[in-house]
Write a protein that holds these residues in place. Structure first.
Motif, short mmCIF file in Angstrom:
data_model
loop_
_atom_site.label_atom_id
_atom_site.label_comp_id
_atom_site.label_asym_id
_atom_site.label_seq_id
_atom_site.Cartn_x
_atom_site.Cartn_y
_atom_site.Cartn_z
N PRO A 210 0.80 -1.23 0.00
CA PRO A 210 0.00 0.00 0.00
C PRO A 210 0.83 1.29 0.00
N GLN A 211 2.04 1.25 0.55
CA GLN A 211 2.94 2.43 0.55
C GLN A 211 2.21 3.68 1.03
N THR A 212 1.59 3.58 2.19
CA THR A 212 0.73 4.67 2.65
C THR A 212 1.49 5.96 2.92
N VAL A 279 -6.97 3.15 6.96
CA VAL A 279 -8.15 3.85 7.51
C VAL A 279 -7.88 5.35 7.57
N GLU A 280 -6.67 5.70 7.99
CA GLU A 280 -6.29 7.12 8.10
C GLU A 280 -6.35 7.82 6.74
N LEU A 281 -5.74 7.21 5.72
CA LEU A 281 -5.69 7.85 4.40
C LEU A 281 -7.08 7.86 3.74
N LEU A 282 -7.82 6.75 3.86
CA LEU A 282 -9.18 6.71 3.32
C LEU A 282 -10.07 7.78 3.96
N THR A 283 -9.89 8.00 5.26
CA THR A 283 -10.68 9.01 5.96
C THR A 283 -10.39 10.40 5.41
N LEU A 293 -17.47 4.64 -1.55
CA LEU A 293 -16.64 3.45 -1.42
C LEU A 293 -15.69 3.57 -0.23
N TYR A 294 -15.08 4.74 -0.07
CA TYR A 294 -14.14 4.94 1.03
C TYR A 294 -14.86 4.84 2.38
N ALA A 295 -16.03 5.44 2.46
CA ALA A 295 -16.80 5.39 3.71
C ALA A 295 -17.13 3.94 4.06
N GLU A 296 -17.54 3.16 3.06
CA GLU A 296 -17.88 1.76 3.31
C GLU A 296 -16.67 0.97 3.79
N ARG A 297 -15.52 1.18 3.13
CA ARG A 297 -14.32 0.43 3.51
C ARG A 297 -13.83 0.81 4.91
N VAL A 298 -13.92 2.08 5.26
CA VAL A 298 -13.53 2.49 6.61
C VAL A 298 -14.47 1.85 7.63
N MET A 417 -3.18 2.93 15.33
CA MET A 417 -4.62 2.66 15.23
C MET A 417 -5.43 3.63 16.09
N ILE A 418 -4.92 4.02 17.24
CA ILE A 418 -5.61 5.01 18.07
C ILE A 418 -5.75 6.31 17.29
N THR A 419 -4.68 6.74 16.63
CA THR A 419 -4.71 7.96 15.82
C THR A 419 -5.76 7.85 14.71
N ALA A 420 -5.73 6.73 13.99
CA ALA A 420 -6.67 6.54 12.88
C ALA A 420 -8.11 6.53 13.38
N LEU A 421 -8.36 5.84 14.49
CA LEU A 421 -9.73 5.75 15.03
C LEU A 421 -10.22 7.10 15.57
N ALA A 422 -9.33 7.85 16.20
CA ALA A 422 -9.72 9.16 16.72
C ALA A 422 -10.10 10.08 15.56
N ASN A 423 -9.30 10.06 14.50
CA ASN A 423 -9.60 10.92 13.34
C ASN A 423 -10.84 10.45 12.60
N ALA A 424 -10.95 9.12 12.40
CA ALA A 424 -12.12 8.59 11.69
C ALA A 424 -13.38 8.76 12.53
N GLY A 425 -13.26 8.57 13.84
CA GLY A 425 -14.41 8.75 14.72
C GLY A 425 -14.96 10.16 14.64
N ALA A 426 -14.05 11.14 14.58
CA ALA A 426 -14.48 12.54 14.44
C ALA A 426 -15.09 12.78 13.06
N ALA A 427 -14.44 12.24 12.01
CA ALA A 427 -14.89 12.49 10.64
C ALA A 427 -16.26 11.87 10.38
N PHE A 428 -16.48 10.66 10.86
CA PHE A 428 -17.72 9.93 10.58
C PHE A 428 -18.74 10.03 11.72
#
Length: 682
Positions: A210-212, A279-283, A293-298, A417-428
């Motif tokens: 993935p080379q994120t 999750v972070e980049l998709l968000t 599609l991105y929302a569904e995958r997250v 993962m905490i970072t990704a979830l905190a950001n995605a939790g706020a975004a969604f």
């Protein structure tokens, strides 16, 4: 404990080490006792490094380490040490670097031969039991290496000295160094597109990872410099990954990489860090374009995470294996007949058409589910039907023998993962995601801390292995993401405390950055130092961004000064290999324009609408600071002295030293951020 005969891995907690506790090989864990044993017997050390989800590690274990004859040769000629690379990433980094210095391509299992002092003198990766794949038989390698160690000590000493000396990090202050500014960063992003596969995304060639970090830099640069091509490269990549076989279309979650250029055939293990970074980049991409599609995958990936990857203590487990019942991918693949059996002929026909299922299959006679033939989602009615069919297949799959589960908790991967979830939790707007992030943070903070210092790994009631700079850098980022999400200043205080530990035990004045290992980690031959991206982000790159954010939260200039010093000192390395320093280039954007959104809330005011507006715009690493009532900002803050307007909650958007005019309407806030974040390029 004195080392006696036999295999000594039974007392370990790492699932990978425990997989080898019944081998006839007399394995030792990494540590002083094993080195003392090698010195006393004047035997070389065979160091074998792998991880629980590694397919070829299982192959070599089955062929050689479970074989009595091979084990006898190993036990007679060597002191044998087994290391879980996830539990001791510092050890793995040193000896993988040594393998590269020898001129060999890296990979796992890593097989290195060391002097009794731990100095490497030769090595390789997977060795077959019998000569094949162009590789010599393992036993012939063992006898040859032991003979050279015994009969040619000068050659061994010369090799060990040269390799160990090459491993010592050196300051890179001399040599050509590009100026880090908006122009060079924009040019780098445009130039990097040559490495991108324009059809299926990702970097050209196979295997495809993935080379994120690379694509996160392209995303950051696209937003700041108004570049459409890097932005499109990110979308092509994310869309193909999201619809490829690398994604688990039934259970959610992404595999580690694809063996082909199309993202079709994955290496089936699922790693916590890959899923966090995707999750972070998709968000961030979803915030801008609201791609369904991105929302569904997250959503599906976080569902998988919370269903399958949370330990009983509330932290996140490390990985799911590629293999089950001794076969790679067996848990995930399907025959056409089994799909017909579960769904019935009519529904199976629709499912097969969408997910690329055929009688002959696309992987060793079986089918890897994917949607690469038609990347776009179908109409709502069809998608609802497909979801129903997927849930039936998932229920059938649950009865299969599951892949191995590595439930050890790693501080650095949990931080991601905490970072990704905190950001995605706020975004969604998912408070339950934020709650899961906070629970994991609390676990690392309380159960993986000894005398104020983090430990790297935890399992079975025991915290062990010295923390690396990445543990601190990623947990600092996690603390800052949680502060952004819920405005709790205690997280900033903890981030400052951890930064102090990094400065005290990991910082090198000579090198101008943080070493991977602490100054009191006493079982390593060198302290690794690098700014290079790996499968996970580099600690120095992470810390540049963290330091910029901390300077905005605290107003303390020393943080921003250190970030700029680090970037300057890494200049030569960046110039020599910019693509491999993508994470650091992304961090450089933070130094160009530290991003701050201040929400001034008057007495009796509320902030929900302004917070909601931030879901609609991507501004990675932004600091979102709520100032309530008569609270004040640090005097060095660009928003110092600002106030609410007309008794309304008022936003100020500051990129660098300048702040926007006051904004009191949520829709205007998105517009203001988009305007402010983009710099005019000549």
């Amino acid at each position: 404990m004195e080392n006696g005969p036999g295999n000594q891995l039974k007392a370990e907690t790492s699932p990978y080490l425990l997989q080898h506790k019944d081998n006839p090989v007399h394995w030792r864990a990494w540590g002083r006792e094993a080195f003392a044993e090698a010195k006393a017997a004047n035997k070389p050390i065979l160091l074998s490094i792998g991880y629980a989800a590694c397919h070829w590690c299982h192959v070599m274990a089955h062929e050689s380490f479970e074989d009595e004859e091979t084990a006898k040769v190993m036990n007679d000629l060597f002191v044998n040490i087994k290391v879980d690379r996830e539990e001791r990433p510092d050890v793995d980094t040193i000896y993988m670097s040594a393998l590269h210095r020898i001129g060999e391509q890296g990979g796992w299992p890593l097989t290195m031969f060391l002097t009794p002092d731990g100095e490497p003198f030769w090595g390789g990766t997977y060795f077959p039991k019998d000569a094949r794949y162009g590789r010599p038989a393992f036993v012939s390698v063992l006898t040859t290496v032991a003979q050279v160690f015994r009969d040619e000590p000068d050659k061994v000493r010369s090799n060990a000295d040269a390799i160990t000396e090459a491993l010592r990090p050196r300051a890179q202050d001399g040599g050509a160094s590009m100026a880090i500014n908006d122009e060079t960063l924009a040019n780098a992003a445009t130039r990097f597109l040559q490495a991108v596969d324009p059809v299926t995304g990702g970097m050209r060639g196979a295997p495809k990872f993935p080379q994120t970090q690379f694509f996160a830099f392209l995303w950051r640069a696209a937003l700041r410099y108004g570049l459409s091509n890097p932005r499109e490269a990110v979308h092509v990549t994310l869309t193909n990954i999201a619809q490829g076989g690398i994604y688990d279309h039934l259970g959610g979650g992404f595999a580690r990489y694809s063996v082909d250029e199309q993202w079709l055939v994955p290496h089936f293990e699922k790693m916590l860090y890959d899923n966090a970074l995707l999750v972070e980049l998709l968000t961030e991409a979803w915030r801008e374009d609201k791609t369904r599609l991105y929302a569904e995958r997250v959503n599906e990936t976080v569902d998988w995470l919370l269903r399958e990857m949370v330990t009983k203590d509330g932290a996140f487990a490390s990985s799911l294996d590629a293999d089950s019942e001794g076969e790679e991918g067996k848990f995930y693949v399907w025959s056409e007949a089994e799909i017909v059996d579960v769904l019935g002929a009519d529904d199976a026909q629709l499912f097969a058409e969408v997910y690329g299922v055929t009688e002959g299959g696309n992987f060793e006679g079986q089918n890897i589910l994917n949607r690469l033939d038609a990347l776009k989602l179908r109409d709502d009615k069809t998608e609802a039907k497909l979801a129903e069919l997927r849930s039936k297949l998932l229920a059938r799959r649950e009865a299969r023998v599951r892949p191995g589960f590595d439930d050890k908790v790693l501080a650095d991967w949990n931080g991601l993962m905490i970072t990704a979830l905190a950001n995605a939790g706020a975004a969604f707007d998912k408070p339950e995601w934020l709650a899961a992030a906070e629970a994991a943070f609390d676990f690392v903070f309380t159960q993986m801390t000894t005398d104020g210092r983090l430990t790297h790994a935890y399992r079975d009631g025991r915290a062990k292995a010295p923390a690396t700079a990445s543990d601190y850098a990623n947990m600092i980022a996690a603390a800052l993401a949680l502060t952004n999400a819920d405005n709790n200043p205690e997280y900033v205080e903890q981030a400052c405390a951890w930064t102090h530990i990094l400065d005290e035990h990991y910082w090198s004045d000579e090198l101008g950055g943080y070493c991977l290992a602490a100054d009191d980690t006493d079982d390593l031959i060198v302290r690794p130092f690098s700014g290079l991206d790996d499968a996970t982000p580099n600690a120095n790159a992470m810390m540049i961004s963290n330091l910029i954010a901390l300077s905005l939260w605290t107003g303390e200039a020393r943080y921003v000064e250190r970030a700029h010093e680090m970037l300057r000192r890494f200049g030569v390395a960046l110039t020599g290999n910019p693509v491999a320093h993508s994470g650091m280039l992304a961090a450089a954007i933070d130094t160009m324009a530290p991003a701050l959104v201040v929400l001034m809330v008057p007495e009796g005011g509320h902030v929900a609408e302004m917070r909601a507006a931030l879901r609609d715009v991507s501004l990675p690493n932004v600091v979102v600071d709520e100032v309530w009532g008569d609270e004040t900002l640090p005097s060095s803050s660009p928003a110092f002295g600002k106030a609410p307007v007309d008794g309304k909650t008022t936003a100020y958007v500051c990129l660098g030293p300048q702040c926007s005019a006051p904004v009191t309407e949520p829709e205007k806030l998105v517009e203001t951020i988009k305007s402010a974040r983009q710099v005019a390029m000549h």
